[in-house]
Structure formats: C-alpha cells, structure tokens
Design a protein around this motif. Structure first.
Motif, short mmCIF file in Angstrom:
data_model
loop_
_atom_site.label_atom_id
_atom_site.label_comp_id
_atom_site.label_asym_id
_atom_site.label_seq_id
_atom_site.Cartn_x
_atom_site.Cartn_y
_atom_site.Cartn_z
N TRP A 39 44.30 31.04 42.58
CA TRP A 39 45.18 32.25 42.13
C TRP A 39 44.49 33.43 42.94
O TRP A 39 43.25 33.46 42.76
N VAL A 40 45.19 34.20 44.00
CA VAL A 40 44.30 35.30 44.52
C VAL A 40 45.02 36.58 44.00
O VAL A 40 46.03 36.91 43.58
N VAL A 41 43.63 37.48 43.53
CA VAL A 41 43.99 38.73 42.98
C VAL A 41 43.91 39.80 43.89
O VAL A 41 42.80 39.60 44.74
N ILE A 42 44.82 40.72 44.11
CA ILE A 42 44.60 41.99 44.85
C ILE A 42 44.52 43.14 44.10
O ILE A 42 45.33 43.33 43.20
N MET A 43 43.41 43.85 44.11
CA MET A 43 43.17 45.25 43.42
C MET A 43 42.82 46.46 44.54
O MET A 43 42.51 46.34 45.41
N HIS A 44 43.95 47.40 44.16
CA HIS A 44 43.80 48.53 44.90
C HIS A 44 43.27 49.82 44.01
O HIS A 44 43.94 50.02 43.25
N GLY A 99 35.96 32.38 43.74
CA GLY A 99 35.89 31.85 44.90
C GLY A 99 35.55 33.05 45.83
O GLY A 99 34.77 33.85 45.39
N ARG A 100 36.26 33.09 47.29
CA ARG A 100 35.88 34.02 47.98
C ARG A 100 36.45 35.43 47.38
O ARG A 100 37.43 35.56 46.88
N THR A 101 35.60 36.36 47.94
CA THR A 101 35.74 37.80 47.48
C THR A 101 35.68 38.51 48.72
O THR A 101 34.78 38.43 49.45
N VAL A 102 36.68 39.49 48.80
CA VAL A 102 36.70 40.35 50.16
C VAL A 102 36.65 41.90 49.51
O VAL A 102 37.69 42.28 48.62
N LEU A 103 35.59 42.54 49.87
CA LEU A 103 35.62 43.95 49.35
C LEU A 103 35.67 44.89 50.65
O LEU A 103 34.86 44.70 51.55
N LEU A 154 40.00 48.20 48.55
CA LEU A 154 40.58 47.00 48.47
C LEU A 154 39.74 46.04 47.90
O LEU A 154 38.58 45.88 48.24
N LEU A 155 40.10 45.24 46.61
CA LEU A 155 39.23 44.10 46.33
C LEU A 155 40.33 42.89 46.32
O LEU A 155 41.51 42.98 45.83
#
Length: 301
Positions: free
Chosen positions: A162-167, A187-191, A197-198
C-alpha cells in the motif's frame, strides 16, 4: 480482470519508438503539449512509454491524439495501439474512469514525480473496505501524530503493498516519521522536504491472493516544534466503503469553530458545522472519488 501492464505493451513500444525517432526529450514533449492547452506531467509521460500505466481518461486520450502531431505520426497511430479499454473488475464498477493518482493534491506534478519512485501497480486491485484515521492535536495547537487503520481486499492475485502519500502544508517543511504498526513493514520511502511530500510503501506480510483481506495499521509522528494544525483531510481516488475520521484535541485547548467538509469528484463542496469538543468525528459510507476532512479555528491569542 486486468493484468499488470507490461513494458512491452504495444502502446509503450510505439510511443518509445516515436520518441526515439523524433529525438525529443520528455520535457520538450510536455512543453509542446502545454502550448496546445494539454497538461501532462513528466511522470505520466514516463509511465506511458515504460508501460507502467496507460492513458484511459478522457483528457489523457486527448493528450495522446495531440502526441501524434507532436511526434509526426499518422493520425490514429498511437490511439490504435492502445486497443480496447481495459476491462475493470467489480471493485471499480462505480468508477469506470478513476482520477489520476495526484488528482486531488495541490501540486499534482510534484506528487506524480515523487510517486514515480515507488510501485503503485496494485492500487486499483485493492478494494478499500474500511479506513479509520485518528489525528492527535496537542495543547499548543500542533499536530502530534496521525494513526491509520485500514481493511483492504485483493481483487487479483499479487497485491503486496500500500502506498502512503503525505503532504505537509506550505508553512512547514519538516516531514513526519512513518512507523508501520501491524501487518506491514516499510518499503521504499521518498522524502521531498522542498515540496512538503512524503511517499512510502507499506509492504504486507505476504502477497495477497484474490479475495483475501488484510488489516494494516501505521502512524505518522511529528517532532517538535509541531506543525500548526488547522485542518486534516483524506483524499480518495477510488471509493471506500466506510471512512471514519477522528480529530482528537487537547481538552485544555479546543477550537472555537469546527466544520466537517466533503467534496465528491467535481461536485460542490458540502460543509457542516460541528460543535468543538475534545474529539470530533465524521463517518462517510461508499465515499469517493473525492476529499473528506475537518477544518477548525483557534481562539485569538
């Protein structure tokens, strides 16, 4: 039932070959489309040529038609390579044309660019059965943490994340820490602090089989100084059967005004005044695509 798109799909092959032959970079293609009144992000163009996604919405198909001109292709070349629309399972029966993944975010291009670094191929194969968000606001009016519990059902063999998007709002760029709690791991995390954005993958304990359900829990935790909290909303690009949203305030500092609001797709926003209490909540059934949230005002200092 649709299968995951493959990189060697006919549309992706034809598009890649045309881009190579024309010698244009994706940025130049995007700019030429924009001049003609069509906005397509770099991430979307990249998805299309790699086969990771395909154009299906009305505005995306309009972009494909214009792409044929930009790439000096005979009319119908790209459109014909798409073939018939993908069949959708019953989990999308009420949304035959779901919004793009960044449709309800304030800066779609930035969101799509961040999301391009994670795997969202299973998103449309997971039914949102139940979602319960709980937000904790401290005595200083800052958001301490956010806890989410959800129940998902697989509509095909294979979903494993499941992919979480946080602004984070413009006034604050400190990103929270994401913590998996139950039946998932990070898993993979994009900061992207500059964009507020996270984006993170929450990997299930194992891939699901068709019809299986999973209950996951995770939280996002802020550190001091806590970001000022005046609203919280959840964005749904696909429907959820039940959504419960709780905002928990410190009893020693309650807002002076609070309202619950929702907006379904392109419909007008619906707002309802709510009596400020230590905890307020809203329940939405069979909701989405759209936005659902609370906003409030603090007493003047």
């Amino acid at each position: 039932m649709p299968e995951p798109l493959q990189a060697d799909s006919e549309f992706a092959r034809v598009l890649r070959a045309a881009i190579q032959a024309r010698g244009l970079g994706l940025e130049r293609i995007r700019d030429r489309l924009r001049v003609q009144g069509i906005s397509v992000s770099l991430a979307t163009l990249s998805y299309w040529q790699s086969g990771r996604s395909r154009p299906e919405r009305r505005d995306s198909l309009a972009a494909v038609q214009l792409l044929e001109t930009v790439l000096d292709l005979p009319a119908g070349t790209l459109m014909d390579s798409l073939g018939p629309p993908r069949r959708r399972g019953r989990w999308l029966s009420t949304v035959p044309d779901p919004p793009e993944v960044a449709a309800f975010w304030p800066r779609p291009d930035a969101v799509e660019d961040a999301v391009s670094e994670v795997d969202i191929r299973w998103d449309e194969r997971l039914t949102r059965i139940s979602q319960h968000d709980r937000v904790y606001v401290g005595p200083d009016g800052g958001e301490r943490s956010y806890h989410s519990r959800q129940v998902l059902r697989a509509e095909a063999d294979g979903p494993d994340r499941w992919v979480v998007i946080m602004h984070v709002d413009e006034h604050d760029r400190v990103l929270p820490e994401i913590r998996p709690l139950r039946h998932c791991r990070l898993g993979r995390t994009v900061l992207r602090p500059a964009d507020g954005l996270l984006v993170a993958e929450l990997l299930f304990d194992r891939p699901l089989r068709k019809g299986e359900t999973v209950i996951t829990e995770h939280e996002l935790v802020n550190s001091a100084p806590y970001p000022p909290a005046t609203n919280y909303e959840r964005k749904f690009r696909l429907p959820v059967r039940e959504f419960v949203l709780e905002i928990c305030f410190d009893p020693d500092r309650l807002p002076v005004g609070c309202e619950r609001y929702s907006r379904l797709d392109e419909a007008d926003e619906l707002a309802v005044q709510v009596e400020p209490q230590a905890s307020v909540h809203g329940v939405a059934l069979n909701f989405g695509p759209g936005r659902y949230g609370f906003r409030w005002n603090w007493p003047a200092k």
